[in-house]
Design a protein around this motif. Structure first.
Motif, PDB file in Angstrom:
ATOM      1  N   TRP A   1      42.026  37.730  43.311  1.00 28.30           N
ATOM      2  CA  TRP A   1      41.969  38.991  42.570  1.00 28.30           C
ATOM      3  C   TRP A   1      40.540  39.332  42.153  1.00 28.30           C
ATOM      4  CZ3 TRP A   1      45.718  41.907  43.588  1.00 28.30           C
ATOM      5  CH2 TRP A   1      47.043  41.479  43.608  1.00 28.30           C
TER       6      TRP A   1
ATOM      7  N   TYR B   1      31.116  43.905  37.990  1.00 27.48           N
ATOM      8  CA  TYR B   1      32.535  44.130  37.708  1.00 27.48           C
ATOM      9  C   TYR B   1      33.300  42.813  37.693  1.00 27.48           C
ATOM     10  CZ  TYR B   1      37.147  46.327  37.815  1.00 27.48           C
ATOM     11  OH  TYR B   1      38.428  46.723  37.508  1.00 27.48           O
TER      12      TYR B   1
ATOM     13  N   SER C   1      38.675  42.651  43.609  1.00 25.56           N
ATOM     14  CA  SER C   1      38.080  43.651  42.712  1.00 25.56           C
ATOM     15  C   SER C   1      36.630  43.919  43.095  1.00 25.56           C
ATOM     16  CB  SER C   1      38.173  43.175  41.262  1.00 25.56           C
ATOM     17  OG  SER C   1      37.335  42.060  41.013  1.00 25.56           O
TER      18      SER C   1
ATOM     19  N   HIS D   1      36.988  42.090  32.097  1.00 29.54           N
ATOM     20  CA  HIS D   1      37.702  41.698  33.312  1.00 29.54           C
ATOM     21  C   HIS D   1      37.967  40.196  33.323  1.00 29.54           C
ATOM     22  CE1 HIS D   1      39.331  42.027  37.205  1.00 29.54           C
ATOM     23  NE2 HIS D   1      38.269  41.611  37.894  1.00 29.54           N
TER      24      HIS D   1
ATOM     25  N   LEU E   1      34.884  49.620  34.934  1.00 27.93           N
ATOM     26  CA  LEU E   1      34.772  50.100  36.313  1.00 27.93           C
ATOM     27  C   LEU E   1      33.738  51.211  36.427  1.00 27.93           C
ATOM     28  CD1 LEU E   1      35.747  50.023  39.212  1.00 27.93           C
ATOM     29  CD2 LEU E   1      37.658  51.514  38.559  1.00 27.93           C
TER      30      LEU E   1
ATOM     31  N   ALA F   1      42.046  44.877  39.909  1.00 33.27           N
ATOM     32  CA  ALA F   1      41.479  44.665  41.242  1.00 33.27           C
ATOM     33  C   ALA F   1      41.906  45.756  42.214  1.00 33.27           C
ATOM     34  CB  ALA F   1      41.896  43.294  41.776  1.00 33.27           C
TER      35      ALA F   1
ATOM     36  N   SER G   1      39.248  48.499  30.942  1.00 32.01           N
ATOM     37  CA  SER G   1      39.220  48.311  32.399  1.00 32.01           C
ATOM     38  C   SER G   1      38.525  49.482  33.081  1.00 32.01           C
ATOM     39  CB  SER G   1      40.644  48.158  32.947  1.00 32.01           C
ATOM     40  OG  SER G   1      41.161  46.876  32.693  1.00 32.01           O
TER      41      SER G   1
END
Length: 558
Positions: free
Chosen positions: A109, A137, A113, A143, A362, A160, A358
């Protein structure tokens, strides 16, 4: 030309290997210390065991968690998306144990991602910039915290998948290719099938991003392509969400009990010190979420300010959608958005506004890539201190992740984890996944089937199919050590009878005087079966359409 293509492929392969190394480095502490513990760990492994058993029994998608609660079962798998558990089960099948499976799955994962962010940022920026963004990230505090401290496994997996949604939205807005329409449909369906709160948060974020990113000259056509993608994604995942959406009133998770106190969105905003008491802010560690936010913003803020200061129109155009999405995420993560939270029920059901970290992470990673070229140039100029500050903040963020997220985590050793998971299969599940009429007192009588003053034989006891033989006697009721659910159907000597429940939620079936042969089965309603067919047909349409598009692209006669 061929040499340039070969160099490009070689560079891509090298970057992918580097991202795999970064992912492995983040997971490496688990290899030495154990799997991180967290409040949600038992739930996730219990769900994974249910899916493993279903696959072993030849059931593609289980409908009832039969082993939980000493055989009384629960309905968690009907409401929690399944995709992340299939990945974990595949890894367990390959390794033969849950410990190694967990290491491989978590690394997968993290790696996925990073690939998503790398491909997304490569739409605009250099390989170096994209590699840095992907690494940021992967190792970003929130994360990593998702799995190392909170153990919100499904949310971690959804984080992800989300970058791929933004990747294909970006491509549709820029180019409008049909292949990207199909790939967005697949990505969106997988997001739905991984984590519902992230689906709500991601959908709002993607909508905001699309509105800003759409080409004004071709906006309507682009919007239609996006709508088709979302529609296909919804159809492909309907086998899951149709039964979830229609049965919410049957499960404790939807009751007020699990929307109050620690689960109440009112007390889970970022910058909560403006809204909650100092005691709650400290005891519930809300300050740590704010600290993760500050470290995340520190990743890209110096570079972003430099880009805006130098004001290159093309670069600013590229940044409009990510910056708008970042601001939207900040808005929904803080008490500023409280009026919307109060009236928008799907948002309330995400429970924790800090989940928006999240999206913040991102968008921050994208902005890291955007500022890379400017900072590299500034390193060679008189403004070098700005670039040094930016580099220092990136390093500080990684150090924060290592020292404040990974190191303090509570770890479970290999032997302890395997032993603990063995006890979970038939153990007590979280009561949020019990039917609303179920009570713990039902466990006081664990006999699989019993009827007053009558002999009962259990002929078959499968997860969704049971057969009983009851001797003749006075009319009474057959109590079965299984929680009642409306989809349990009973046939009494060839005739359907009504399935009821006692005061603790266990199944009751009325008995007459004669000898009885009773079959109890779990049957999905017609609309769920229709949704299953719709999902299968949609998946086939998407798959064959994708194949046809690729054949047409590579055909030498075209």
């Amino acid at each position: 030309m061929f040499s340039a293509e070969k160099n490009g492929r070689n560079r891509f392969c090298l970057d992918i290997i580097l991202l795999l190394c970064v992912s492995a480095a983040v997971v490496m502490p688990m290899y030495f210390n154990g799997i991180p513990n967290g409040n949600d760990l038992p739930q996730h492994y219990q769900f994974a065991q249910t899916f493993k058993q279903a696959v072993a029994d030849g059931v593609i998608y289980p409908r009832w968690s039969a082993a939980s609660n000493g055989g009384f079962g629960d309905v968690g798998i009907r409401f929690y998306p399944p995709f992340s558990y299939y990945v974990l089960v595949v890894a367990e099948s390959a390794t033969g144990n849950w410990y190694d499976a967990s290491l491989i799955t978590f690394c997968f994962w993290f790696f996925l991602s990073g690939i998503g962010v790398y491909l997304w940022t490569r739409e605009y920026f250099s390989p170096n910039a994209s590699l840095l963004a992907a690494a940021c990230y992967i190792a970003a505090p929130y994360h990593v915290n998702q799995i190392f401290n909170a153990f919100t496994y499904a949310e971690f997996a959804a984080a992800a998948i989300l970058p791929f949604c933004f990747l294909f939205v970006t491509r549709i807005c820029r180019f409008g290719h049909n292949r990207d329409v199909l790939l967005l449909a697949v990505s969106y369906a997988l997001l739905i099938l991984t984590h519902l709160p992230m689906t709500v948060i991601g959908s709002i974020s993607l909508l905001c991003f699309s509105i800003v990113a759409l080409n004004k000259k071709d906006g309507l056509r682009g919007a239609l392509r996006l709508a088709v993608s979302v529609g296909l994604g919804l159809l492909a995942s309907s086998f899951y969400w149709i039964r979830m959406a229609t049965e919410l009133d049957f499960v404790n998770h939807a009751t007020d009990k699990f929307r109050s106190v620690a689960y109440d969105f009112h007390t889970n905003f970022l910058a909560a010190f403006l809204y909650v008491s100092p005691r709650d802010y400290d005891e519930r560690s809300l300050w740590f979420s704010d600290l993760m936010l500050l470290m995340t913003v520190g990743l890209f803020l110096p570079g972003l300010l430099l880009v805006v200061y130098r004001w290159k129109r093309d670069e600013i155009q590229v940044l409009k959608a990510p910056i708008a999405t970042f601001c939207t995420a900040i808005f929904f993560a803080t008490p500023l958005s409280l009026p919307i939270w109060n009236y928008f029920i799907p948002l309330q059901q995400t429970q924790f506004p800090w989940r928006w970290l999240s999206v913040i992470t991102l968008m921050g990673s994208f902005l890291v890539a955007a500022s890379h070229a400017e900072l590299a140039e500034v390193f060679r100029s008189k403004r070098r201190p700005i670039a040094i500050l930016a580099a220092g903040l990136v390093i500080a963020c990684f150090v924060f992740t290592a020292t404040q997220v990974i190191k303090p985590a509570v770890y479970i050793s290999r032997a302890d984890l395997i032993k603990r998971i063995e006890t979970l299969e038939g153990g007590k599940s979280y009561d949020c996944w019990w039917p609303v009429w179920s009570q713990e007192q039902a466990f006081d009588n664990s006999a699989r089937a019993a009827a007053e003053n009558r002999d009962v034989a259990v002929n078959v006891w499968n997860s969704e199919n049971r057969i009983f033989t009851v001797s003749p006697g006075i009319p009474t009721e057959l109590r079965i050590a299984t929680f009642y659910y409306p989809h349990w159907k009973a046939i009494f000597n060839g005739t359907p009878v009504t399935v009821g429940k006692d005061e603790n939620g266990a199944i009751l079936i009325p008995l007459g005087q004669e000898k009885a042969r009773i079959r109890l089965t779990f049957e999905e309603p017609q609309y769920v079966r229709i949704a299953n067919i719709a999902s299968l047909l949609t998946a086939l349409v998407v798959f064959f359409s994708f194949c046809i598009i690729n054949v047409n692209r590579t055909c030498p006669l075209r």
